[in-house]
Design an enzyme around this catalytic site. Structure first.
Site, PDB file in Angstrom:
ATOM      1  N   CYS A  32       0.805  -1.174  -0.030  1.00 21.76           N
ATOM      2  CA  CYS A  32      -0.064   0.060   0.126  1.00 21.76           C
ATOM      3  C   CYS A  32       0.860   1.350  -0.343  1.00 21.76           C
ATOM      4  O   CYS A  32       1.363   1.643   0.993  1.00 21.76           O
ATOM      5  CB  CYS A  32      -0.938   0.002   1.078  1.00 21.76           C
ATOM      6  SG  CYS A  32      -1.785   1.455   1.584  1.00 21.76           S
ATOM      7  N   CYS A  35      -0.056   4.033   2.479  1.00 22.45           N
ATOM      8  CA  CYS A  35       0.172   3.448   4.057  1.00 22.45           C
ATOM      9  C   CYS A  35       1.841   3.900   4.508  1.00 22.45           C
ATOM     10  O   CYS A  35       1.956   4.185   5.291  1.00 22.45           O
ATOM     11  CB  CYS A  35       0.244   2.060   4.028  1.00 22.45           C
ATOM     12  SG  CYS A  35      -1.522   1.102   3.787  1.00 22.45           S
TER      13      CYS A  35
END
Length: 107
Positions: A32, A35
């Site tokens: 991600c 993230c």
């Protein structure tokens, strides 16, 4: 992320739900991109405010049960727990100022 502890499906209840302090949970995954943008912000907030709020991160790749049980449908998701209940939740990358404003009442 030295100031941000890892939490797992097995430790979530004791670390997050039974905490005496508010807890910020950062749900993330290694694939991600957003993230990776949020992680240093969470680390910085933990370094500055870890005495009042507990900051933890959960790898959703290796811990699928808790995110599913807590309606985490996208990453990153950040949830704030107080007294074992979600009081605030954010989906997607958020700025430091947005997260600070959300935590202001607990700092």
């Amino acid at each position: 992320m030295a100031n941000v502890a890892d939490v797992t499906d097995e430790t979530f209840d004791s670390v997050v739900l039974k905490s005496d302090k508010p807890v910020v949970v950062d749900y993330w995954a290694d694939w991600c991109g957003p993230c990776k943008q949020v992680a240093p912000i969470i680390e910085e907030l933990a370094a500055q405010h870890g005495d009042k709020v507990t900051f933890v991160k959960m790898d959703t790749n290796t811990n699928p049960v808790t995110p599913a049980n807590n309606h985490v449908l996208g990453l990153p998701t950040i949830q704030v727990y107080v007294g074992g209940e979600v009081v605030k939740a954010f989906k997607g990358a958020k700025s430091k100022s947005t997260l600070l404003n959300a935590l202001e009442e607990y700092l």
